[in-house]
Design an enzyme around this catalytic site. Structure first.
Site, short mmCIF file in Angstrom:
data_model
loop_
_atom_site.label_atom_id
_atom_site.label_comp_id
_atom_site.label_asym_id
_atom_site.label_seq_id
_atom_site.Cartn_x
_atom_site.Cartn_y
_atom_site.Cartn_z
N ASP A 176 -7.88 20.16 -12.93
CA ASP A 176 -8.18 18.87 -13.54
C ASP A 176 -7.88 18.99 -15.02
O ASP A 176 -8.59 19.67 -15.77
CB ASP A 176 -9.66 18.52 -13.27
CG ASP A 176 -10.02 17.12 -13.76
OD1 ASP A 176 -9.43 16.66 -14.76
OD2 ASP A 176 -10.92 16.49 -13.16
N TYR A 222 -16.65 17.59 -13.68
CA TYR A 222 -16.91 16.15 -13.61
C TYR A 222 -17.88 15.87 -12.46
O TYR A 222 -17.67 16.33 -11.33
CB TYR A 222 -15.61 15.37 -13.42
CG TYR A 222 -15.87 13.90 -13.39
CD1 TYR A 222 -16.29 13.24 -14.54
CD2 TYR A 222 -15.78 13.18 -12.22
CE1 TYR A 222 -16.58 11.89 -14.53
CE2 TYR A 222 -16.06 11.82 -12.19
CZ TYR A 222 -16.46 11.19 -13.34
OH TYR A 222 -16.76 9.85 -13.32
N LYS A 279 -8.70 8.08 -18.85
CA LYS A 279 -9.13 8.67 -20.12
C LYS A 279 -7.97 8.74 -21.11
O LYS A 279 -7.49 7.71 -21.54
CB LYS A 279 -9.75 10.05 -19.84
CG LYS A 279 -10.72 10.08 -18.64
CD LYS A 279 -12.00 9.32 -18.88
CE LYS A 279 -12.87 9.15 -17.64
NZ LYS A 279 -13.18 10.36 -16.88
N ARG A 307 0.82 -1.22 0.00
CA ARG A 307 0.00 0.00 0.00
C ARG A 307 0.85 1.26 0.00
O ARG A 307 0.37 2.35 -0.26
CB ARG A 307 -0.97 -0.03 1.20
CG ARG A 307 -2.05 1.00 1.14
CD ARG A 307 -3.33 0.66 1.94
NE ARG A 307 -3.15 -0.20 3.10
CZ ARG A 307 -2.62 0.19 4.26
NH1 ARG A 307 -2.24 1.44 4.43
NH2 ARG A 307 -2.49 -0.68 5.26
C1 LIG Z 1 -13.57 10.67 -15.54
C2 LIG Z 1 -13.17 11.96 -14.92
C3 LIG Z 1 -12.83 12.04 -13.56
C4 LIG Z 1 -12.93 10.85 -12.62
O1 LIG Z 1 -11.99 9.89 -12.95
P1 LIG Z 1 -12.20 8.30 -12.68
O2 LIG Z 1 -10.92 7.73 -13.19
O3 LIG Z 1 -13.42 7.89 -13.44
O4 LIG Z 1 -12.38 8.13 -11.22
C5 LIG Z 1 -12.39 13.26 -13.06
N1 LIG Z 1 -12.33 14.37 -13.85
C6 LIG Z 1 -12.69 14.32 -15.15
C7 LIG Z 1 -12.61 15.57 -15.97
C8 LIG Z 1 -13.11 13.13 -15.73
O5 LIG Z 1 -13.47 13.12 -17.02
#
Ligand SMILES: *Cc1c(COP(=O)(O)O)cnc(C)c1O
Length: 367
Positions: free
Chosen positions: A178, A106, A203, A55
C-alpha cells in the site's frame, strides 16, 4: 487508446515521474484531438468491441490507468475506492490462505482481514512491519500473501521494502505494498520486486479532497487479468467523473508532494522539543507527521485550537488536515490515545508553523 510512448504504461519509460505525471494518459496528439481525455459517461457501448458494458471498461478509466501505471512502472487498474482495491486483492486468494500483515495499517484494510478470518476465508498474522527480523520469521510457516503498508497509517512505521520483497520472492510469496502515503514520487515498490502496488487514490494521487477512488498496479499480466475480473464481478467500478478528477489532480502530483513534504520537514523542525509533545513521529519523508501528546485531552485541545489546519479525516489534499486517530472507536489500541495525524498541505510554511505553534501552546495550557 493511445500510442504516445509516455502513455502506454510500459514498465520501462524514458521519462521521469514529474514528466509522466503531466504527459501520460493523454489522447493521441492528432489534429483537433482534445489535450485532455474527455469524461465518458456510458453504461453501455455499441456491441462487438472491447468494452461492451460500463462495468467492464471506460475510456476515461483507461487514461488514468495509463498515467498511474506509467508512474508506478506497471499496468494499473482503477477501482471504486482504496478499500475496493483491498477487497479485490483478498478476493484473489484461495480459501485458507495465510496472510502476514502490519499490525498498524489502514483501519479498513485491517477490518477486511479480520472479517475475512472470522468468516474462515483466510488466517492473518499481524507483525511490526518495521521489525524486519520479525516479519521474516512470520513468513516461515507457509504464507500466501505479504501485505505491506509503508509508511503505515497512522503509526508512520517504515518497512525495509528491498529486504522484505526479496525474501518473499525467494519463498514464492505474493506481495502487495500500500503506497498511499509515499506515492510513486517518493517510492516505487514494483522496482523493488513487489507484485502489486495499492493506492487509495482518494489521497495524494487526487490531491484535492474531492473524489474517492482506488488503484492497483502490477507487472504481472495474469494477475492483472484476475483483478480486472474481480473488479467486474464484484462491481467495484469507479464513476467516470471521479476518475477524471483524479486524473486532473494527478498532473500536479510531483509539485504537490514535493511542496507538502518540504513543509512537513520544516514543521517537524519547528515543532520538535515543544513541551506539549511526548513524541513527534515523522518517517523522514512524505507529508504526514504525527505529534503524540500525553493524553487524549491534550491532543483534542491541539486539534481544537487550530485556525488554519482543518479538523477532518482523510489526507493527501492540498490543504492541511488533522485528527486524533483514537477518536475512532475501532482504531488499533496500540495507537497512542494522544496521537494526532497531520496531513501537511501546501500552504505557506510560516502560516502553517504559526497556526500549529499556537495550537501546541494551547495544548500545553499556555494558549
Ligand atoms: C484511505 C486509505 C485506504 C482506503 O482508501 P479509500 O479510498 O478510503 O477506500 C487504504 N490505505 C491507506 C493507507 C489509506 O490511507
Amino acid at each position: 487508446m493511445s500510442t504516445d510512448p509516455a502513455a502506454t504504461g510500459d514498465p520501462v519509460s524514458e521519462f521521469r515521474p514529474e514528466t509522466l505525471a503531466v504527459t501520460a494518459g493523454r489522447p493521441d496528439p492528432v489534429a483537433d484531438a482534445p489535450l485532455n481525455t474527455p469524461v465518458v459517461f456510458a453504461s453501455t457501448y455499441i456491441a462487438d468491441g472491447e468494452l461492451e458494458y460500463g462495468r467492464f471498461g471506460n475510456p476515461t478509466w483507461t487514461a488514468l490507468e495509463d498515467a498511474i501505471g506509467a508512474l508506478e512502472g506497471g499496468r494499473a487498474l482503477v477501482l471504486a475506492s482504496g478499500l475496493a482495491a483491498v477487497n479485490a486483492v483478498l478476493a484473489t486468494l484461495e480459501p485458507g490462505a495465510r496472510v502476514v500483515a502490519p499490525r498498524h495499517a489502514y483501519l479498513g484494510s485491517l477490518t477486511q482481514l479480520d472479517e475475512s478470518q472470522q468468516r474462515g476465508l483466510l488466517t492473518r498474522e499481524y507483525v511490526d512491519i518495521a521489525d524486519t527480523a520479525a516479519v521474516l520469521a512470520a513468513l516461515e510457516p507457509r504464507t500466501d500473501l505479504l501485505w505491506i503498508e509503508s509508511p503505515t497509517n497512522p503509526a508512520l512505521e517504515v518497512a525495509d521494502l528491498p529486504t522484505l520483497l526479496a525474501a518473499a520472492r525467494e519463498r514464492g510469496i505474493r506481495t502487495v505494498v500500500d503506497n498511499t502515503f509515499a506515492t510513486p514520487i517518493l517510492q516505487r515498490p514494483l522496482e523493488h520486486g513487489a507484485d502489486l502496488v495499492l493506492h487509495s487514490a482518494t489521497k495524494f494521487l487526487s490531491g484535492h479532497s474531492d473524489a474517492v477512488l482506488g488503484a492497483l498496479v502490477t507487472r504481472d499480466d495474469a494477475l492483472r487479468d484476475r483483478l480486472l475480473n474481480r473488479r467486474s464481478i464484484l462491481g467495484a467500478t469507479p464513476g467516470p467523473m471521479e476518475v477524471y478528477l483524479v486524473l486532473r489532480g494527478l498532473r500536479t502530483l510531483a509539485l504537490r508532494v514535493r511542496e507538502a513534504s518540504a513543509n512537513a520537514a520544516a514543521l517537524v523542525e519547528r515543532m520538535s522539543g515543544h513541551p506539549a509533545l511526548v513524541e513527534l513521529r515523522y518517517p523522514g519523508f512524505g507529508a504526514i507527521v504525527a505529534p503524540v501528546f500525553g493524553d487524549a485531552e491534550a491532543a483534542e485541545r491541539f486539534v481544537g485550537a487550530t485556525r488554519l489546519a482543518r479538523f477532518a479525516t482523510s489526507l493527501g489534499g492540498v490543504e492541511t488536515t488533522l485528527e486524533r486517530r483514537r477518536r475512532w472507536p475501532g482504531e488499533v489500541a496500540t495507537i497512542p490515545e494522544g496521537l494526532v495525524r497531520i496531513s501537511v498541505g501546501i500552504e505557506h510554511i510560516d502560516d502553517l508553523a504559526a497556526d500549529l505553534g499556537q495550537a501546541l501552546d494551547a495544548a500545553a495550557g499556555r494558549g
